[in-house]
Design a protein around this motif. Structure first.
Motif, PDB file in Angstrom:
ATOM      1  N   ASP A   1       0.813  -1.220   0.000  1.00 46.66           N
ATOM      2  CA  ASP A   1       0.000   0.000   0.000  1.00 46.66           C
ATOM      3  C   ASP A   1       0.850   1.276   0.000  1.00 46.66           C
ATOM      4  O   ASP A   1       0.557   2.233  -0.724  1.00 46.66           O
ATOM      5  CB  ASP A   1      -0.929  -0.006   1.219  1.00 46.66           C
ATOM      6  N   ALA A   2       1.907   1.273   0.784  1.00 42.38           N
ATOM      7  CA  ALA A   2       2.694   2.508   0.914  1.00 42.38           C
ATOM      8  C   ALA A   2       3.332   2.901  -0.410  1.00 42.38           C
ATOM      9  O   ALA A   2       3.273   4.070  -0.821  1.00 42.38           O
ATOM     10  CB  ALA A   2       3.768   2.320   1.988  1.00 42.38           C
ATOM     11  N   ILE A   3       3.928   1.940  -1.083  1.00 40.62           N
ATOM     12  CA  ILE A   3       4.614   2.289  -2.331  1.00 40.62           C
ATOM     13  C   ILE A   3       3.616   2.602  -3.436  1.00 40.62           C
ATOM     14  O   ILE A   3       3.859   3.450  -4.292  1.00 40.62           O
ATOM     15  CB  ILE A   3       5.616   1.170  -2.746  1.00 40.62           C
ATOM     16  N   ILE A   4       2.472   1.958  -3.398  1.00 42.77           N
ATOM     17  CA  ILE A   4       1.440   2.277  -4.393  1.00 42.77           C
ATOM     18  C   ILE A   4       0.931   3.698  -4.195  1.00 42.77           C
ATOM     19  O   ILE A   4       0.777   4.464  -5.141  1.00 42.77           O
ATOM     20  CB  ILE A   4       0.295   1.245  -4.324  1.00 42.77           C
ATOM     21  N   ARG A   5       0.702   4.061  -2.943  1.00 41.16           N
ATOM     22  CA  ARG A   5       0.234   5.431  -2.684  1.00 41.16           C
ATOM     23  C   ARG A   5       1.289   6.462  -3.085  1.00 41.16           C
ATOM     24  O   ARG A   5       0.974   7.540  -3.578  1.00 41.16           O
ATOM     25  CB  ARG A   5      -0.120   5.594  -1.208  1.00 41.16           C
ATOM     26  N   ARG A   6       2.530   6.106  -2.865  1.00 40.39           N
ATOM     27  CA  ARG A   6       3.594   7.070  -3.151  1.00 40.39           C
ATOM     28  C   ARG A   6       3.888   7.180  -4.650  1.00 40.39           C
ATOM     29  O   ARG A   6       4.032   8.279  -5.185  1.00 40.39           O
ATOM     30  CB  ARG A   6       4.871   6.669  -2.403  1.00 40.39           C
ATOM     31  N   LEU A   7       3.954   6.025  -5.335  1.00 36.97           N
ATOM     32  CA  LEU A   7       4.382   6.049  -6.736  1.00 36.97           C
ATOM     33  C   LEU A   7       3.235   6.004  -7.739  1.00 36.97           C
ATOM     34  O   LEU A   7       3.312   6.607  -8.802  1.00 36.97           O
ATOM     35  CB  LEU A   7       5.328   4.863  -7.020  1.00 36.97           C
ATOM     36  N   VAL A   8       2.193   5.265  -7.433  1.00 39.96           N
ATOM     37  CA  VAL A   8       1.160   5.009  -8.439  1.00 39.96           C
ATOM     38  C   VAL A   8       0.042   6.048  -8.423  1.00 39.96           C
ATOM     39  O   VAL A   8      -0.370   6.542  -9.474  1.00 39.96           O
ATOM     40  CB  VAL A   8       0.566   3.593  -8.263  1.00 39.96           C
ATOM     41  N   VAL A   9      -0.440   6.367  -7.234  1.00 41.17           N
ATOM     42  CA  VAL A   9      -1.634   7.221  -7.153  1.00 41.17           C
ATOM     43  C   VAL A   9      -1.441   8.580  -7.846  1.00 41.17           C
ATOM     44  O   VAL A   9      -2.328   9.026  -8.582  1.00 41.17           O
ATOM     45  CB  VAL A   9      -2.083   7.375  -5.686  1.00 41.17           C
TER      46      VAL A   9
ATOM     47  N   THR B   1     -10.733  -4.074  -9.709  1.00 39.29           N
ATOM     48  CA  THR B   1      -9.595  -3.618 -10.512  1.00 39.29           C
ATOM     49  C   THR B   1      -8.430  -3.373  -9.573  1.00 39.29           C
ATOM     50  O   THR B   1      -8.563  -2.646  -8.586  1.00 39.29           O
ATOM     51  CB  THR B   1      -9.982  -2.337 -11.262  1.00 39.29           C
ATOM     52  N   VAL B   2      -7.295  -3.996  -9.861  1.00 39.33           N
ATOM     53  CA  VAL B   2      -6.209  -4.030  -8.877  1.00 39.33           C
ATOM     54  C   VAL B   2      -4.875  -3.631  -9.504  1.00 39.33           C
ATOM     55  O   VAL B   2      -4.547  -4.026 -10.623  1.00 39.33           O
ATOM     56  CB  VAL B   2      -6.081  -5.454  -8.283  1.00 39.33           C
ATOM     57  N   ILE B   3      -4.128  -2.838  -8.738  1.00 42.10           N
ATOM     58  CA  ILE B   3      -2.722  -2.552  -9.040  1.00 42.10           C
ATOM     59  C   ILE B   3      -1.888  -3.499  -8.181  1.00 42.10           C
ATOM     60  O   ILE B   3      -1.977  -3.473  -6.955  1.00 42.10           O
ATOM     61  CB  ILE B   3      -2.340  -1.109  -8.684  1.00 42.10           C
ATOM     62  N   ILE B   4      -1.090  -4.329  -8.824  1.00 45.02           N
ATOM     63  CA  ILE B   4      -0.238  -5.280  -8.109  1.00 45.02           C
ATOM     64  C   ILE B   4       1.203  -4.815  -8.225  1.00 45.02           C
ATOM     65  O   ILE B   4       1.704  -4.602  -9.332  1.00 45.02           O
ATOM     66  CB  ILE B   4      -0.384  -6.697  -8.710  1.00 45.02           C
ATOM     67  N   PHE B   5       1.848  -4.656  -7.076  1.00 51.15           N
ATOM     68  CA  PHE B   5       3.268  -4.309  -7.071  1.00 51.15           C
ATOM     69  C   PHE B   5       4.052  -5.586  -6.820  1.00 51.15           C
ATOM     70  O   PHE B   5       4.055  -6.122  -5.715  1.00 51.15           O
ATOM     71  CB  PHE B   5       3.571  -3.254  -6.000  1.00 51.15           C
TER      72      PHE B   5
ATOM     73  N   LEU C   1       3.143  -4.355 -11.778  1.00 50.90           N
ATOM     74  CA  LEU C   1       4.339  -3.525 -11.906  1.00 50.90           C
ATOM     75  C   LEU C   1       5.527  -4.287 -11.334  1.00 50.90           C
ATOM     76  O   LEU C   1       5.487  -4.733 -10.185  1.00 50.90           O
ATOM     77  CB  LEU C   1       4.132  -2.213 -11.144  1.00 50.90           C
ATOM     78  N   ASN C   2       6.558  -4.440 -12.134  1.00 46.98           N
ATOM     79  CA  ASN C   2       7.697  -5.267 -11.740  1.00 46.98           C
ATOM     80  C   ASN C   2       8.679  -4.479 -10.872  1.00 46.98           C
ATOM     81  O   ASN C   2       9.601  -3.840 -11.365  1.00 46.98           O
ATOM     82  CB  ASN C   2       8.386  -5.796 -12.997  1.00 46.98           C
ATOM     83  N   GLY C   3       8.481  -4.578  -9.567  1.00 49.10           N
ATOM     84  CA  GLY C   3       9.303  -3.828  -8.620  1.00 49.10           C
ATOM     85  C   GLY C   3      10.725  -4.326  -8.513  1.00 49.10           C
ATOM     86  O   GLY C   3      11.566  -3.676  -7.864  1.00 49.10           O
ATOM     87  N   ARG C   4      11.027  -5.460  -9.133  1.00 49.88           N
ATOM     88  CA  ARG C   4      12.404  -5.955  -9.130  1.00 49.88           C
ATOM     89  C   ARG C   4      13.357  -4.931  -9.737  1.00 49.88           C
ATOM     90  O   ARG C   4      14.542  -4.900  -9.402  1.00 49.88           O
ATOM     91  CB  ARG C   4      12.445  -7.263  -9.941  1.00 49.88           C
ATOM     92  N   LEU C   5      12.817  -4.084 -10.606  1.00 51.05           N
ATOM     93  CA  LEU C   5      13.659  -3.115 -11.299  1.00 51.05           C
ATOM     94  C   LEU C   5      14.033  -1.925 -10.423  1.00 51.05           C
ATOM     95  O   LEU C   5      14.885  -1.123 -10.788  1.00 51.05           O
ATOM     96  CB  LEU C   5      12.946  -2.625 -12.561  1.00 51.05           C
TER      97      LEU C   5
END
Ligand SMILES: [Zn+2]
Length: 483
Positions: free
Chosen positions: A61-69, A135-139, A188-192
């Motif tokens: 949730d934290a990274i989605i709110r920071r980067l995606v929203v 509908t989902v954003i998957i990190f 979203l491929n967070g490995r990068l």
């Protein structure tokens, strides 16, 4: 007009697998009645907008709110310049981030979305068809979901999907008869950007801040797919000259929906991206203040030809004020409808309209395609200008906007171009195409489009060998603008 057509290379086989898409305008269109209408997210009459409600991977949730929203907001706050220099909002699109998926009762115990449960959202055909999935954003923090999803799809250019596929997304369920998208998913491929940098796990950049900045381009691109935008080919010469690990002198002119992450500037929407989303979800201001160039690409027999890229460029700022559409993209595969719509044309400005072939690197080698034909897109013909209705090299509309400029049909002449892909003499290719096309379920109310993910690739940070790849296209003939 015409030209340089030598042959149409029939690609008899390509492993389509699970990642083929309808690409180059909208991804999903009405292929039941072929009305020329795209599919869209539901329209809320009270709000006067098309509405998308998005949930987030609970463990991220934290990274989605920071980067995606913030980037969701980019797609709903699209503004275009008017001739006087002022800007107006041109979309009627409301994208709402609803919070953690676990806040939904049905998913309250789901925890982080991992390789063990992600197919709940990507393979919705296997789920309860009476329930609309969220509908989902998957990190995908370590790339394991990406690796799992693309298992068996490894290629020479992408031997380890977790290291070269940066993200994938699509509408995942469609009410096909009504052309309404019901659900979507983006991975979203967070490995990068996981902070690990070695020969098997590269970062998008050496610094975390720069890596995250580049990753925003991926996020913005994947959200575009979720909204039903396809890949776009504008300023191909500029994009082709760029690499993430090298220079990109005009990187601000590589559009977000280009099939590959080429520039550090793709986290900003460009004119073509903005026009594409405004064309799909227009508000009244967009309809009233801009014009549209319409026309048709034909084969030598005068039948519509799909799969040709058409671009309109403002002669005063040809790389910034440019928009494209693939001919026939508003119609189903193999319908031989060659029409195109170039929207967002500024009144009182002169535009040149060109046609060109789609970049074969994307329609063939990487199977990251442009719709509507993908690998069957016409090949080996030159680029040329399409003169306006009065025969002049440029076209314009007068003050006020809201007008349509109808271009004369243009024929691309060659005895070797098939009338349509389905009429190809190559039976193997033909049946393969049908196989691809048949990935679409037959008409029904509830249709799973989980197979039609589109994805964005990255190479530069991880695979130096492909930085130098050569597409083998006649770039010098592509347009009048030199580089
Ligand atoms: Zn893509």
């Amino acid at each position: 007009m015409q030209r340089f057509v030598k042959s149409l290379l029939i690609i008899s086989f390509l492993s389509f697998g699970f990642f083929n898409v309808f690409a180059g305008g909208p991804m999903l269109v009405d292929d039941i009645t072929n009305s020329g209408e795209p599919s869209r997210w539901p329209f809320n009459a009270t709000k006067g907008k098309w509405v998308v409600e998005v949930w987030g991977d609970p463990g991220q949730d934290a990274i989605i709110r920071r980067l995606v929203v913030p980037l969701l907001d980019s797609w709903k706050n699209v503004k275009l310049n008017l001739p006087d220099g002022s800007t107006i909002v041109t979309v009627a699109l409301d994208i709402q981030y609803k919070g953690k998926l676990s806040d939904l009762e049905a998913y309250k115990d789901i925890g982080d979305i991992t390789v063990s449960n992600y197919t709940l959202f990507t393979n919705v055909a296997e789920q309860d068809q009476t329930v609309t999935p969220p509908t989902v954003i998957i990190f995908d923090a370590d790339g394991s979901i990406t690796e799992n999803y693309f298992a068996g799809q490894e290629s020479e250019k992408c031997p380890k999907p977790k290291n070269c596929i940066a993200g994938f997304a699509a509408p995942s369920r469609l009410d096909r008869a009504h052309k309404v998208i019901q659900a979507g998913v983006a991975v979203l491929n967070g490995r990068l950007i996981n902070g690990i940098s070695n020969s098997d796990d590269g970062e998008l950049a050496s610094s975390t801040a720069e890596a995250e900045k580049r990753f925003q381009g991926i996020i913005l691109h994947e959200i575009g797919h979720m909204l039903n935008l396809d890949h776009s080919q504008v300023n191909l010469e500029i994009a082709d000259a760029c690499s993430l690990s090298g220079s990109c002198e005009q990187g601000d002119q590589v559009v977000t929906m280009y099939p590959e992450l080429k520039s550090t500037e793709q986290f900003i929407l460009h004119r073509d991206d903005k026009v594409a989303i405004s064309f799909l979800y227009p508000n009244q201001a967009f309809k009233d203040n801009f014009c549209t160039i319409v026309g048709e690409i034909q084969n030598e027999e005068g039948k519509g030809m799909q799969g040709v890229n058409v671009i309109a460029r403002n002669v005063n700022e040809p790389f910034i004020d440019a928009r494209s559409m693939v001919s026939g993209v508003m119609f189903g595969y193999d319908t031989a409808n060659g029409t195109y719509h170039l929207a967002g044309i500024l009144p009182n400005k002169e535009y040149e309209v060109f046609y060109e072939e789609l970049n074969q690197a994307y329609v063939v080698e990487l199977a990251s395609t442009f719709s509507p034909l993908g690998v069957d897109s016409p090949k080996d013909f030159g680029s040329d200008i399409i003169p306006g209705p009065d025969g002049k090299q440029t076209v314009h509309c007068s003050s006020g906007g809201g007008q349509t400029i109808s271009m004369p049909a243009i024929r691309i002449v060659s005895s070797e171009l098939p009338q349509s892909p389905g009429e190809s003499a190559d039976e193997g290719a033909s049946s393969q195409k049908k196989g691809w096309c048949s990935l679409q379920p037959n008409a029904s109310q509830q249709v799973d489009f989980g197979s039609f993910f589109s994805y964005i690739l990255i190479y530069a940070a991880l695979l130096p060998l492909v930085v130098c790849r050569f597409f083998g296209l006649p770039f010098g003939k592509r347009s009048k603008y030199p580089f």
